[in-house]
Design a protein around this motif. Sequence first.
Motif, mmCIF file in Angstrom:
data_model
loop_
_atom_site.group_PDB
_atom_site.id
_atom_site.type_symbol
_atom_site.label_atom_id
_atom_site.label_comp_id
_atom_site.label_asym_id
_atom_site.label_seq_id
_atom_site.Cartn_x
_atom_site.Cartn_y
_atom_site.Cartn_z
ATOM 1 N N GLY A 8 0.779 -1.223 0.000
ATOM 2 C CA GLY A 8 0.000 0.000 0.000
ATOM 3 C C GLY A 8 0.811 1.273 0.000
ATOM 4 N N GLY A 9 2.122 1.150 0.124
ATOM 5 C CA GLY A 9 2.937 2.344 0.081
ATOM 6 C C GLY A 9 2.982 2.936 -1.307
ATOM 7 N N GLY A 10 3.564 4.124 -1.409
ATOM 8 C CA GLY A 10 3.665 4.770 -2.708
ATOM 9 C C GLY A 10 4.032 6.222 -2.570
ATOM 10 N N TRP A 11 3.826 6.932 -3.663
ATOM 11 C CA TRP A 11 4.112 8.360 -3.711
ATOM 12 C C TRP A 11 2.814 9.128 -3.631
ATOM 13 N N VAL A 12 2.821 10.201 -2.839
ATOM 14 C CA VAL A 12 1.621 11.009 -2.702
ATOM 15 C C VAL A 12 2.025 12.447 -2.413
ATOM 16 N N GLN A 13 1.211 13.370 -2.812
ATOM 17 C CA GLN A 13 1.476 14.770 -2.524
ATOM 18 C C GLN A 13 1.065 15.100 -1.096
ATOM 19 N N ALA A 14 1.677 16.105 -0.544
ATOM 20 C CA ALA A 14 1.338 16.543 0.808
ATOM 21 C C ALA A 14 -0.161 16.829 0.895
ATOM 22 N N ARG A 67 -4.194 12.129 12.594
ATOM 23 C CA ARG A 67 -4.012 12.012 11.144
ATOM 24 C C ARG A 67 -3.982 10.550 10.691
ATOM 25 N N PHE A 68 -3.419 9.685 11.498
ATOM 26 C CA PHE A 68 -3.307 8.263 11.148
ATOM 27 C C PHE A 68 -4.292 7.456 11.975
ATOM 28 N N THR A 69 -4.785 6.362 11.386
ATOM 29 C CA THR A 69 -5.706 5.475 12.087
ATOM 30 C C THR A 69 -5.268 4.031 11.893
ATOM 31 N N VAL A 70 -5.068 3.337 12.992
ATOM 32 C CA VAL A 70 -4.699 1.929 12.938
ATOM 33 C C VAL A 70 -5.954 1.083 13.163
ATOM 34 N N SER A 71 -6.059 -0.002 12.427
ATOM 35 C CA SER A 71 -7.215 -0.888 12.557
ATOM 36 C C SER A 71 -6.807 -2.294 12.157
ATOM 37 N N ARG A 72 -7.728 -3.224 12.314
ATOM 38 C CA ARG A 72 -7.453 -4.596 11.907
ATOM 39 C C ARG A 72 -8.750 -5.295 11.577
ATOM 40 N N ASP A 73 -8.645 -6.269 10.677
ATOM 41 C CA ASP A 73 -9.766 -7.113 10.310
ATOM 42 C C ASP A 73 -9.353 -8.541 10.642
ATOM 43 N N ASN A 74 -9.805 -9.027 11.774
ATOM 44 C CA ASN A 74 -9.352 -10.347 12.225
ATOM 45 C C ASN A 74 -9.842 -11.471 11.312
ATOM 46 N N ASN A 84 -3.672 9.900 6.711
ATOM 47 C CA ASN A 84 -4.351 11.067 6.159
ATOM 48 C C ASN A 84 -3.529 12.322 6.400
ATOM 49 N N SER A 85 -3.842 13.364 5.649
ATOM 50 C CA SER A 85 -3.165 14.661 5.810
ATOM 51 C C SER A 85 -1.656 14.490 5.854
ATOM 52 N N LEU A 86 -1.144 13.759 4.901
ATOM 53 C CA LEU A 86 0.277 13.430 4.913
ATOM 54 C C LEU A 86 1.146 14.664 4.746
ATOM 55 N N LYS A 87 2.288 14.624 5.431
ATOM 56 C CA LYS A 87 3.263 15.699 5.394
ATOM 57 C C LYS A 87 4.563 15.158 4.800
ATOM 58 N N VAL A 88 5.387 16.068 4.323
ATOM 59 C CA VAL A 88 6.673 15.658 3.762
ATOM 60 C C VAL A 88 7.476 14.870 4.798
ATOM 61 N N GLU A 89 7.383 15.268 6.039
ATOM 62 C CA GLU A 89 8.135 14.591 7.105
ATOM 63 C C GLU A 89 7.606 13.198 7.452
#
Length: 123
Positions: A8-14, A67-74, A84-89
């Motif tokens: 699921g990783g990749g490139w995205v704009q801020a 900004r981030f949400t962790v979840s799981r589907d057992n 969400n609301s990703l930053k350069v950092e």
Amino acid sequence: QVQLVESGGGWVQAGGSLRLSCVLSGRTFTRYALGWFRRAPGKEREFVAAISRSGATTNYADSVKGRFTVSRDNAKSTGYLRLNSLKVEDTAVYYCAAASTNWDVPLDEYDFWGQGTQVTVSS
């Protein structure tokens, strides 16, 4: 042997969003608490988020809280990290981790690690 595979990783704009997935195989998923970590270029690995076996309890690093949400589907033996609301950092390799536990709480230490997925945020 537990195996963890992130995707699921990749490139995205801020300001953009991504959802990372982590599939656990080899053992019963519900026995494991999950954690997410990241390593930015030139920096040490840092904690991002954690989730208990049932998913009822979560923890977040202050830098990603709200900004981030962790979840799981057992049922799918899969953990998720919504970014969400990703930053350069936030640019880093993100790792999923797992540890077997008898307690339904998030953990600080983990026994098994995935190979990582790269997240790159551009301005």
